[in-house]
Structures are given as C-alpha cells and as structure tokens.
Design an enzyme around this catalytic site. Sequence first.
Site, PDB file in Angstrom:
ATOM      1  N   ASP A  52       0.822  -1.207   0.000  1.00 50.55           N
ATOM      2  CA  ASP A  52       0.000   0.000   0.000  1.00 50.55           C
ATOM      3  C   ASP A  52       0.858   1.261   0.000  1.00 50.55           C
ATOM      4  OD1 ASP A  52      -2.447  -1.336   0.054  1.00 50.55           O
ATOM      5  OD2 ASP A  52      -2.502  -1.407   2.247  1.00 50.55           O
ATOM      6  N   TYR A 111       6.797 -10.167   6.755  1.00 48.07           N
ATOM      7  CA  TYR A 111       6.678  -8.728   6.990  1.00 48.07           C
ATOM      8  C   TYR A 111       7.305  -8.344   8.326  1.00 48.07           C
ATOM      9  CZ  TYR A 111       3.432  -7.978   3.096  1.00 48.07           C
ATOM     10  OH  TYR A 111       2.867  -7.884   1.849  1.00 48.07           O
TER      11      TYR A 111
END
Length: 245
Positions: A52, A111
């Site tokens: 994003d 992540y």
Amino acid sequence: MPRYKLTIEYDGTPYAGWQIQADQQTVQGALAQAFKRFCGEDVHVAGAGRTDAGVHATGQVAHVDLSRHWRSDTVRDAMTAQLRPHPIAVLSAEEVPDSFDARFSATKRHYLYRIINRRPDLALDRDRAWRIPQKLDAQAMHEAAQRLLGKHDFSTFRAAECQAASPLKTLDQLDVSRSGDEIRVITSARSFLHHQVRSMVGSLMRVGEGRWSADDLEAALKAADRTRCGPMAPAAGLYLAAVSY
C-alpha cells in the site's frame, strides 16, 4: 522470452503503493519506466506483494519478461542507473524458468513492523516507523500474539475493501521483541488479507498499553467482526521483508 526474477528494496513514502495507478507515482510504474529507458521495451513488472501507499520493502520480489537475454548483473546495474533518483534499488536479478511467478510461486511472505516506543519525535525514522509515546509491554504483546497463530477467519483484521475470496488465512509466525526503544513485530504467512498486518499490530498495541488482555485479543479474532479490531497501525512502519519460494 527470458524471464528475470528481481529482488527489490524501496522507500514507499513518496508512492501511492506498488500497483500502477493513473496519474499517481507508484513503485511498479517507476520500475516499468526504468525498463523502458534501459531496453526500450514496454514491460509488465509482476510483484509478489502489492504494498500500500507508504509501505516499504527490503525484499520485494518481482518478475519481468524481456525480449532478449541479458547478463543478470547487467540488468541489475542498468536498473540501478535508470531508477535514479527514485528511492528504489534492484538488489539482484537472475534469469528464471518461465514457470516462475513472483506472486503465485511464493510459498511465504515475511513482513516486519517497526514501532519506536519513546516520547521524543522521530528525526531519522519519521516515515519509517510508528512512534508510540506511552510505554508498551512487548512481552505481553508477544504472548498475546501467539493466540493468532494457525488457520482462522481473520475478518476482524481485514479491510472493508479487501478483495480476497475468503477471510480464512493461516498465520505461521507472529513474534514481538524489543531492543531499546524499538519494538519489532515479525510475521509470516503464505498470504495476508488487505491491511491484516497493520490491523494485527494496532490490536497488539492495545495489549502492550494494558488496555487489552490476551483473552481480549483472542475474543476479537473469534468475533470475525471488523468493528472489534484495534486501531490500524500506520503504513510507515511496515516493510515487506522477504518472500520465500
């Protein structure tokens, strides 16, 4: 057409995300433009993760098909030159079989989320971490995080606009550790729902500040209700760290 696997690092701050969007600067768009300058071709750069706006990467993986063979180090070095001054670096390039797909061949995505737990503002990490001034209990966060491991309906931690066919995901790792002022959240799964990592981190923050217990976090998960989620952590602290194949 020869296919190349790219490992990519970038600062996501100036971009509207990975995916090409009309009239907006994106990582995928910057890479495609750099390839055009390098070899004169219009190419599609397919990424393993569609990060994003404001999300960073230290180990994004992509693939691209070119019309001719190039030495792998030539691809890497040419892209380094053509990407300047973008905060994007091609760390490595290697020729791979046509069967390799950066997105669909991935077996796990890893992540990292960075929290800087201090009162003073961030001078060096302003767009690269989430500053939380109130003291957090990282050990309590870690212990609560283990309640989220395994296969679950993660609707509580799913963005309303998420396009995944199912909210069922299997979370393989969710570790929280502290080193000085920095708290690191490391998580791994084959795939994640849209905003899942940031939503889990925001909910773990509630545990760290003592407002939620581990039981509260587990109850929020089992509710499968977005309104039960804690605040969503900002994009600036999130990094796509690595992709496994």
